[in-house]
Design an enzyme around this catalytic site. Structure first.
Site, PDB file in Angstrom:
ATOM      1  N   HIS A 118       0.831  -1.208   0.000  1.00 15.99           N
ATOM      2  CA  HIS A 118       0.000   0.000   0.000  1.00 15.99           C
ATOM      3  C   HIS A 118       0.860   1.249   0.000  1.00 15.99           C
ATOM      4  O   HIS A 118       1.913   1.287   0.645  1.00 15.99           O
ATOM      5  CB  HIS A 118      -0.915   0.029   1.231  1.00 15.99           C
ATOM      6  CG  HIS A 118      -2.233  -0.648   1.027  1.00 15.99           C
ATOM      7  ND1 HIS A 118      -3.435   0.022   1.061  1.00 15.99           N
ATOM      8  CD2 HIS A 118      -2.544  -1.934   0.768  1.00 15.99           C
ATOM      9  CE1 HIS A 118      -4.428  -0.823   0.841  1.00 15.99           C
ATOM     10  NE2 HIS A 118      -3.905  -2.028   0.666  1.00 15.99           N
ATOM     11  N   GLY A 176      -5.674  -3.557  -8.554  1.00 15.50           N
ATOM     12  CA  GLY A 176      -5.374  -2.389  -7.739  1.00 15.50           C
ATOM     13  C   GLY A 176      -6.567  -1.576  -7.282  1.00 15.50           C
ATOM     14  O   GLY A 176      -7.717  -1.846  -7.615  1.00 15.50           O
ATOM     15  N   GLU A 177      -6.241  -0.537  -6.501  1.00 13.84           N
ATOM     16  CA  GLU A 177      -7.235   0.397  -5.982  1.00 13.84           C
ATOM     17  C   GLU A 177      -6.750   1.828  -6.232  1.00 13.84           C
ATOM     18  O   GLU A 177      -5.551   2.116  -6.135  1.00 13.84           O
ATOM     19  CB  GLU A 177      -7.444   0.221  -4.467  1.00 13.84           C
ATOM     20  CG  GLU A 177      -7.849  -1.164  -4.038  1.00 13.84           C
ATOM     21  CD  GLU A 177      -6.648  -2.010  -3.630  1.00 13.84           C
ATOM     22  OE1 GLU A 177      -5.536  -1.454  -3.474  1.00 13.84           O
ATOM     23  OE2 GLU A 177      -6.827  -3.229  -3.490  1.00 13.84           O
ATOM     24  N   ASN A 187      -4.222   3.717  -3.823  1.00 18.62           N
ATOM     25  CA  ASN A 187      -2.766   3.644  -3.920  1.00 18.62           C
ATOM     26  C   ASN A 187      -2.228   4.071  -5.280  1.00 18.62           C
ATOM     27  O   ASN A 187      -1.105   4.557  -5.376  1.00 18.62           O
ATOM     28  CB  ASN A 187      -2.304   2.205  -3.656  1.00 18.62           C
ATOM     29  CG  ASN A 187      -2.735   1.712  -2.299  1.00 18.62           C
ATOM     30  OD1 ASN A 187      -2.436   2.311  -1.289  1.00 18.62           O
ATOM     31  ND2 ASN A 187      -3.465   0.593  -2.285  1.00 18.62           N
TER      32      ASN A 187
END
Length: 316
Positions: free
Chosen positions: A37, A104-105, A108
Site C-alpha cells: 500500500h 489495484g485500488e 494507492n
C-alpha cells in the site's frame, strides 16, 4: 492446508512487522502474506511502509515463504521496475517468493495523477504487465511496444534460477477467468467455492489457491469488535468502493455507514480458537489450499500464541 500469517503494512511500522514475522515463524506458521500500500485505508491504521524494503528485510529475518497480497503492477510502478524488484526478492528469498498481483485500488495508484481506468481496462493492463515482467525474467534484452506499456532495450542482470510464480487476485468472473489464464495461482479473501471452481475449471487446474482473513484478538469479543471497527471498518464496505475511492478520508466517510456490529461477521473478534477454526474450515470447504490470518490491534503476539497453542496443532 497451509496456514500463514498476514503482515498488514497499513497498520504496523517496519520494525513491528519484522517482529511479527519472526514470531509467526516461531509459532509454527508456514508462510507469510504482506500487503502493498501507498496509503492505509483510514488514518487510524496509520502506516504504509514501502513493501519492497520490507521484503528485503524479511529475507534476513525469516525463512518463511513470502507472497505479496497484492501488488498492482500497472500504474504507480511500471511493470519493468516491478520485474526487477520481484526478481531481486526471489534471489534474496532463495526461491521462496511469490508475486501476488491484482488490478489495484485508486487509493494507492492515483498518486501520480494518472487517470484511474475502468475495471475492464485495468484487467487489460494487468495482463500486459504480467507479460512484460515474464519477458524480462526470461533474460536478454527486451523491447515491448504494447497498448499500455513501452519497454526499450531493458535487461535484468540479477535473476533467480527460476522466475517467481505470479498469483493473481480476482473477485469478479472476468478477473477470475484472467487469473486462470495467466496466473500460476489464485488469490482471494472470501470463502467462495464458486470462484475457486471457476478458476480451476477455466484453466487454473490444480494451481494453488490462497485466501486471507482478518482477526481482532482481544480479551473479549466485544473488545475485538471495538478494535476491528476502529482499525478496519473498510472490511464491511460493499461493492466497488474499495477500488474507486481515492483517499483515506473518503474511506472514513464511507465507513460512517458501517454498523459496528457488522465487524462480527467480517472479522474474527475476541480470543475464541473455535471461531478461528470455523473460519479456516469455511475456506477449506471452498477449496483453498492456503489461508493467511492477519491481526488488527495491539494483541498480535497473543493471537500468535493462540494459534501455536490451540489452532495449528488441531489443524495438523
Amino acid at each position: 492446508m497451509k496456514i500463514g500469517y498476514f503482515l498488514s503494512t497499513e497498520e504496523y511500522a517496519p520494525a513491528e512487522l519484522l517482529a511479527q514475522a519472526r514470531a509467526a515463524e516461531r509459532a509454527g506458521f508456514a508462510a507469510l502474506w504482506i500487503s502493498d500500500h501507498y496509503h492505509p485505508w483510514i488514518d487510524a491504521q496509520g502506516q504504509a511502509p514501502f513493501v519492497w524494503s520490507m521484503i528485503g528485510a524479511l529475507s534476513q529475518a525469516t525463512r518463511l515463504p513470502v507472497t505479496t497480497a497484492v501488488t498492482c503492477p500497472t500504474t504507480r510502478i511500471h511493470p519493468a521496475v516491478l520485474a526487477q524488484a520481484a526478481a531481486t526478492s526471489a534471489v534474496l528469498h532463495e526461491g521462496r517468493f511469490v508475486l501476488g498481483v491484482g488490478s489495484g485500488e485508486a487509493l494507492n495508484e492515483h498518486i501520480l495523477g494518472d487517470r484511474w481506468p475502468q475495471a475492464g481496462i485495468r484487467l487489460q493492463m494487468l495482463q500486459e504487465a504480467v507479460e512484460v515482467m515474464r519477458k524480462l525474467w526470461d533474460g536478454g534484452f527486451v523491447n515491448h511496444h504494447g497498448r499500455h506499456y513501452q519497454v526499450e532495450h531493458a535487461r535484468l542482470y540479477t535473476l533467480p534460477e527460476t522466475p517467481p510464480p505470479v498469483y493473481v487476485s480476482a473477485f469478479g468472473p472476468k478477473a477470475v477467468d484472467l487469473a486462470a489464464r495467466i496466473g500460476d495461482g489464485f488469490i482471494n479473501t472470501v470463502p467462495d467455492a464458486d470462484l475457486v471452481r471457476r478458476f480451476r475449471d477455466n484453466g487454473g487446474g490444480d494451481k494453488p489457491c490462497q485466501a486471507g482473513f482478518k482477526a481482532a484478538y482481544a480479551p473479549t469479543e466485544q473488545e475485538g469488535v471495538r478494535l476491528a471497527y476502529e482499525r478496519w471498518p473498510t472490511e464491511a464496505i460493499p461493492g466497488e468502493l474499495l477500488q474507486v475511492l481515492p483517499s483515506p478520508r473518503h474511506f472514513e466517510q464511507a465507513a460512517q455507514l458501517v454498523d459496528p456490529q457488522a465487524m462480527r461477521e467480517a472479522i474474527v473478534c475476541g480470543n475464541d480458537a473455535e471461531a478461528h477454526l470455523a473460519r479456516i474450515d469455511a475456506y477449506a470447504k471452498a477449496g483453498f489450499d492456503e489461508v493467511y490470518v492477519a491481526n488488527t490491534g495491539p494483541h498480535w503476539q497473543e493471537l500468535l500464541d493462540l494459534y501455536q497453542r490451540e489452532v495449528l496443532p488441531r489443524l495438523a
